[in-house]
Design an enzyme around this catalytic site. Sequence first.
Site, short mmCIF file in Angstrom:
data_model
loop_
_atom_site.label_atom_id
_atom_site.label_comp_id
_atom_site.label_asym_id
_atom_site.label_seq_id
_atom_site.Cartn_x
_atom_site.Cartn_y
_atom_site.Cartn_z
N TYR A 180 -78.29 -24.86 -67.13
CA TYR A 180 -78.37 -25.58 -65.86
C TYR A 180 -79.66 -26.12 -65.33
CZ TYR A 180 -77.57 -26.34 -60.79
OH TYR A 180 -77.55 -26.86 -59.35
N LYS A 184 -81.32 -29.79 -64.82
CA LYS A 184 -81.65 -30.29 -63.72
C LYS A 184 -83.23 -30.54 -63.80
CE LYS A 184 -78.15 -29.97 -61.11
NZ LYS A 184 -77.29 -31.32 -60.81
#
Length: 312
Positions: A180, A184
């Site tokens: 993640y 991001k």
Amino acid sequence: MTASTAHRAGLCADRVVAVTGAGRGLGWAHALAFAAEGARVVVNDLGVGPDGSEGERSGGPAGAVVEEIVAAGGEAVVHGGDVATAEGAASLVSTALDAFGRLDTLVNNAGFLRDRMLVNLDEDDWDAVVRVHLRGHFLPLKHAAAHWRAETKAGRTPVARVINTSSGAGLLGSVGQGNYAAAKAGIVALTLVAAAELGRYGVHVNALAPAARTRMTELTFAEAMAAPGEGEFDAMAPANVSPLVVWLGSAASDGVTGRVFEAEAGRITVMEGWRPGPTDDRGARRSPAEAGETVRRLLADAEKPGQVYGAS
């Protein structure tokens, strides 16, 4: 003044906005906030589970948001395509054009989590998270940009806006969220490149690192995301983030592009990224030991890095 007239009078009056992952959480709050300011909204959502599980897929969330917007006097349509595919991303743009005749703002928000420590993170969980977050930003951005470039070449330069969704995990790192956090962080870099490339077509591109209570955060950060007591300000409500997103998605944000913001509760922060810090140039090659001595000296004068989320 009727409800529909009131909607047409807002900050985003007559703008057409596409929001991905808008069936729940932040996307839901953004879609409602745009509609309340007069925008016509394309509500995208696949209805999958918080980890992207196909078994939890449902057609309901996006339709429910559209019903909520229409009941309040606004205009909205459902888009159920997978924006991490070329077909789904292209149809997001065509849905806006078919339903409302234009596209002015794209909010990339879709995503899910599959948290694991690095030693336990398998390739499928890495690929799935990077796919939905990073490719799910790139493809809608690509197809929207192609439309806006064509408009510019036809002599109709748009006042177009893109808001990408990064995360504090992408800015500082987050233990147990390597997939993640990497995706991001990639979204921030994509935002900077897109802002530089697309300005000539009337497109402003910014990124947001929000903190709010959603299906993804209420389990991972349960204590921080807990609902307040009765009558207290709900600092982690997703709706706290949406006013900034709406402003960035409006014509009023002229001149603001290539920026990254943090938003949570009542706080908005302009994030300032990598820039040169202490440096030493001796004009000649160093030995490894000399390089180490130089690094130690420079680090003594450098700012301390931010704490990685979850680090002890």
